[in-house]
Design a protein around this motif. Structure first.
Motif, PDB file in Angstrom:
ATOM      1  N   ALA A 150       0.752  -0.954  -0.037  1.00 25.38           N
ATOM      2  CA  ALA A 150       0.063  -0.148   0.055  1.00 25.38           C
ATOM      3  C   ALA A 150       0.841   1.367  -0.095  1.00 25.38           C
ATOM      4  CB  ALA A 150      -1.007   0.049   1.083  1.00 25.38           C
ATOM      5  N   CYS A 151       1.964   1.291   0.970  1.00 26.75           N
ATOM      6  CA  CYS A 151       2.916   2.276   0.827  1.00 26.75           C
ATOM      7  C   CYS A 151       3.382   2.683  -0.812  1.00 26.75           C
ATOM      8  CB  CYS A 151       4.163   2.054   1.766  1.00 26.75           C
ATOM      9  SG  CYS A 151       3.524   1.855   3.482  1.00 26.75           S
ATOM     10  N   ILE A 152       3.865   1.496  -1.295  1.00 30.62           N
ATOM     11  CA  ILE A 152       4.341   1.770  -2.686  1.00 30.62           C
ATOM     12  C   ILE A 152       3.269   2.085  -3.614  1.00 30.62           C
ATOM     13  CG2 ILE A 152       5.604   0.493  -4.410  1.00 30.62           C
ATOM     14  CD1 ILE A 152       6.749  -1.412  -2.274  1.00 30.62           C
ATOM     15  N   ALA A 153       2.340   1.763  -3.565  1.00 31.09           N
ATOM     16  CA  ALA A 153       1.171   2.068  -4.493  1.00 31.09           C
ATOM     17  C   ALA A 153       0.808   3.626  -4.252  1.00 31.09           C
ATOM     18  CB  ALA A 153      -0.193   1.240  -4.199  1.00 31.09           C
ATOM     19  N   ILE A 154       0.649   4.290  -3.148  1.00 38.16           N
ATOM     20  CA  ILE A 154       0.431   5.351  -2.743  1.00 38.16           C
ATOM     21  C   ILE A 154       1.579   6.223  -3.380  1.00 38.16           C
ATOM     22  CG2 ILE A 154       0.006   7.291  -1.122  1.00 38.16           C
ATOM     23  CD1 ILE A 154      -1.357   4.876   0.615  1.00 38.16           C
ATOM     24  N   ALA A 155       2.752   5.990  -2.882  1.00 37.49           N
ATOM     25  CA  ALA A 155       3.785   6.816  -3.074  1.00 37.49           C
ATOM     26  C   ALA A 155       3.977   6.915  -4.914  1.00 37.49           C
ATOM     27  CB  ALA A 155       5.083   6.300  -2.593  1.00 37.49           C
ATOM     28  N   THR A 156       3.880   5.640  -5.567  1.00 34.95           N
ATOM     29  CA  THR A 156       4.263   5.740  -7.044  1.00 34.95           C
ATOM     30  C   THR A 156       3.117   6.567  -7.544  1.00 34.95           C
ATOM     31  OG1 THR A 156       4.965   3.258  -6.819  1.00 34.95           O
ATOM     32  CG2 THR A 156       4.055   4.195  -9.006  1.00 34.95           C
ATOM     33  N   VAL A 157       1.750   6.633  -7.154  1.00 31.29           N
ATOM     34  CA  VAL A 157       0.724   7.446  -7.635  1.00 31.29           C
ATOM     35  C   VAL A 157       1.068   9.025  -7.461  1.00 31.29           C
ATOM     36  CG1 VAL A 157      -1.480   8.481  -7.617  1.00 31.29           C
ATOM     37  CG2 VAL A 157      -1.049   6.206  -7.777  1.00 31.29           C
ATOM     38  N   LEU A 158       1.600   9.346  -6.378  1.00 34.82           N
ATOM     39  CA  LEU A 158       2.040  10.841  -6.033  1.00 34.82           C
ATOM     40  C   LEU A 158       3.143  11.118  -6.982  1.00 34.82           C
ATOM     41  CD1 LEU A 158       2.270  10.596  -1.886  1.00 34.82           C
ATOM     42  CD2 LEU A 158       0.452  11.595  -3.432  1.00 34.82           C
ATOM     43  N   GLN A 159       4.166  10.215  -6.990  1.00 38.41           N
ATOM     44  CA  GLN A 159       5.398  10.808  -7.695  1.00 38.41           C
ATOM     45  C   GLN A 159       5.125  10.778  -9.087  1.00 38.41           C
ATOM     46  OE1 GLN A 159       8.352  11.487  -7.003  1.00 38.41           O
ATOM     47  NE2 GLN A 159       9.484  11.433  -9.045  1.00 38.41           N
ATOM     48  N   ASN A 160       4.202  10.058  -9.857  1.00 33.97           N
ATOM     49  CA  ASN A 160       3.914  10.140 -11.064  1.00 33.97           C
ATOM     50  C   ASN A 160       2.842  11.143 -11.567  1.00 33.97           C
ATOM     51  OD1 ASN A 160       5.198   7.772 -11.837  1.00 33.97           O
ATOM     52  ND2 ASN A 160       3.670   6.562 -11.518  1.00 33.97           N
ATOM     53  N   CYS A 161       2.026  11.685 -10.502  1.00 32.15           N
ATOM     54  CA  CYS A 161       1.222  12.916 -10.480  1.00 32.15           C
ATOM     55  C   CYS A 161       1.896  14.027 -10.246  1.00 32.15           C
ATOM     56  CB  CYS A 161      -0.067  12.543  -9.826  1.00 32.15           C
ATOM     57  SG  CYS A 161      -1.078  11.231 -10.684  1.00 32.15           S
ATOM     58  N   LYS A 162       2.990  14.044  -9.517  1.00 27.54           N
ATOM     59  CA  LYS A 162       3.923  15.148  -9.021  1.00 27.54           C
ATOM     60  C   LYS A 162       2.730  15.886  -7.870  1.00 27.54           C
ATOM     61  CE  LYS A 162       7.200  14.599 -11.897  1.00 27.54           C
ATOM     62  NZ  LYS A 162       8.008  13.484 -11.527  1.00 27.54           N
ATOM     63  N   ILE A 163       2.300  15.135  -6.848  1.00 30.57           N
ATOM     64  CA  ILE A 163       1.655  15.733  -5.880  1.00 30.57           C
ATOM     65  C   ILE A 163       2.126  15.440  -4.693  1.00 30.57           C
ATOM     66  CG2 ILE A 163      -0.640  15.999  -7.167  1.00 30.57           C
ATOM     67  CD1 ILE A 163      -1.553  13.718  -5.612  1.00 30.57           C
ATOM     68  N   SER A 164       1.789  16.058  -3.447  1.00 27.01           N
ATOM     69  CA  SER A 164       2.658  15.996  -2.264  1.00 27.01           C
ATOM     70  C   SER A 164       1.545  15.195  -1.594  1.00 27.01           C
ATOM     71  CB  SER A 164       3.053  17.288  -1.636  1.00 27.01           C
ATOM     72  OG  SER A 164       2.074  18.102  -1.388  1.00 27.01           O
ATOM     73  N   ALA A 165       1.975  14.669  -0.284  1.00 25.52           N
ATOM     74  CA  ALA A 165       1.389  13.882   0.758  1.00 25.52           C
ATOM     75  C   ALA A 165       0.983  14.877   1.889  1.00 25.52           C
ATOM     76  CB  ALA A 165       2.467  12.666   1.320  1.00 25.52           C
ATOM     77  N   ARG A 166      -0.152  15.546   1.517  1.00 24.80           N
ATOM     78  CA  ARG A 166      -0.685  16.584   2.334  1.00 24.80           C
ATOM     79  C   ARG A 166      -2.093  16.644   2.344  1.00 24.80           C
ATOM     80  NH1 ARG A 166       3.773  16.563   3.700  1.00 24.80           N
ATOM     81  NH2 ARG A 166       5.471  18.144   3.094  1.00 24.80           N
ATOM     82  N   ALA A 167      -2.764  16.588   3.607  1.00 24.13           N
ATOM     83  CA  ALA A 167      -4.200  16.397   3.692  1.00 24.13           C
ATOM     84  C   ALA A 167      -4.981  17.469   3.266  1.00 24.13           C
ATOM     85  CB  ALA A 167      -4.547  16.455   5.390  1.00 24.13           C
ATOM     86  N   ASP A 168      -4.280  18.800   3.020  1.00 25.96           N
ATOM     87  CA  ASP A 168      -5.134  19.462   2.118  1.00 25.96           C
ATOM     88  C   ASP A 168      -5.189  19.427   0.870  1.00 25.96           C
ATOM     89  OD1 ASP A 168      -2.405  20.236   1.852  1.00 25.96           O
ATOM     90  OD2 ASP A 168      -2.595  22.338   2.422  1.00 25.96           O
ATOM     91  N   ASN A 169      -4.348  18.360   0.258  1.00 33.78           N
ATOM     92  CA  ASN A 169      -4.386  18.121  -1.183  1.00 33.78           C
ATOM     93  C   ASN A 169      -5.690  17.023  -1.369  1.00 33.78           C
ATOM     94  OD1 ASN A 169      -4.019  16.680  -3.804  1.00 33.78           O
ATOM     95  ND2 ASN A 169      -1.893  17.522  -3.674  1.00 33.78           N
ATOM     96  N   LEU A 170      -6.939  17.396  -2.110  1.00 26.94           N
ATOM     97  CA  LEU A 170      -7.906  16.432  -2.036  1.00 26.94           C
ATOM     98  C   LEU A 170      -7.627  15.147  -2.919  1.00 26.94           C
ATOM     99  CD1 LEU A 170     -10.701  19.030  -2.777  1.00 26.94           C
ATOM    100  CD2 LEU A 170     -10.224  17.897  -0.569  1.00 26.94           C
ATOM    101  N   PHE A 171      -6.720  15.301  -3.811  1.00 28.17           N
ATOM    102  CA  PHE A 171      -6.334  13.981  -4.582  1.00 28.17           C
ATOM    103  C   PHE A 171      -5.652  13.150  -3.826  1.00 28.17           C
ATOM    104  CE2 PHE A 171      -3.906  12.107  -8.053  1.00 28.17           C
ATOM    105  CZ  PHE A 171      -4.719  11.467  -8.769  1.00 28.17           C
ATOM    106  N   PHE A 172      -4.942  13.562  -2.941  1.00 25.89           N
ATOM    107  CA  PHE A 172      -3.955  12.809  -1.919  1.00 25.89           C
ATOM    108  C   PHE A 172      -4.893  12.013  -1.030  1.00 25.89           C
ATOM    109  CE2 PHE A 172      -1.873  12.483   2.259  1.00 25.89           C
ATOM    110  CZ  PHE A 172      -0.983  11.283   1.972  1.00 25.89           C
ATOM    111  N   ARG A 173      -5.766  12.734  -0.602  1.00 27.41           N
ATOM    112  CA  ARG A 173      -6.596  12.035   0.354  1.00 27.41           C
ATOM    113  C   ARG A 173      -7.590  11.020  -0.446  1.00 27.41           C
ATOM    114  NH1 ARG A 173      -8.720  17.371   2.707  1.00 27.41           N
ATOM    115  NH2 ARG A 173     -10.702  16.575   2.014  1.00 27.41           N
TER     116      ARG A 173
END
Length: 132
Positions: free
Chosen positions: A61-84
């Protein structure tokens, strides 16, 4: 599995990696910076501690979430709706407890954990109009 088969098997209990190893693996597999990978790993580890037998979610699950974040160039922040949304989509499968009719037994803890760990659990400020 049948008891007769279990009697013939050798089982080994393998626990999860420590936090630092999970961060390094997540970073290596996804290309996400270490600081961002640490947030993802901490979210998954927190949810794992809340689960039955501390079994799921896993490093996958860590790898899946991190891969999407990296590919979409978004940060791991709760104020980012896409991250949530990413966290909910990947982690709700592992943490949701569902009735036979498909309804949830209780609220998913994913949103609360994401908000707390990513450090953005603040409510938006209410801006008061200035007197003229």
């Amino acid at each position: 599995t049948q008891d007769a088969l279990m009697d013939r098997m050798i089982t080994m209990k393998v626990s999860h990696y420590d936090r630092e190893t999970e961060i390094r693996v997540t970073q290596a597999k996804s290309g996400l910076p270490a600081s961002e990978a640490a947030i993802v790993v901490d979210i998954v580890r927190e949810l794992r501690e809340q689960s039955v037998n501390h079994h799921r979610p896993t490093l996958r699950a860590c790898i899946a979430i991190a891969t999407v974040l990296q590919n979409c160039k978004i940060s791991a922040r709760a104020d980012n709706l896409f991250f949530r949304d990413i966290c909910r989509d990947i982690l709700d499968m592992d943490v949701a407890k569902v009735r036979r009719d498909g309804s949830s037994l209780n609220e998913s803890p994913v949103d609360e954990v994401v908000a707390r760990i990513s450090g953005r659990a603040r409510r938006p400020k209410v801006v008061e109009p200035k007197p003229v």
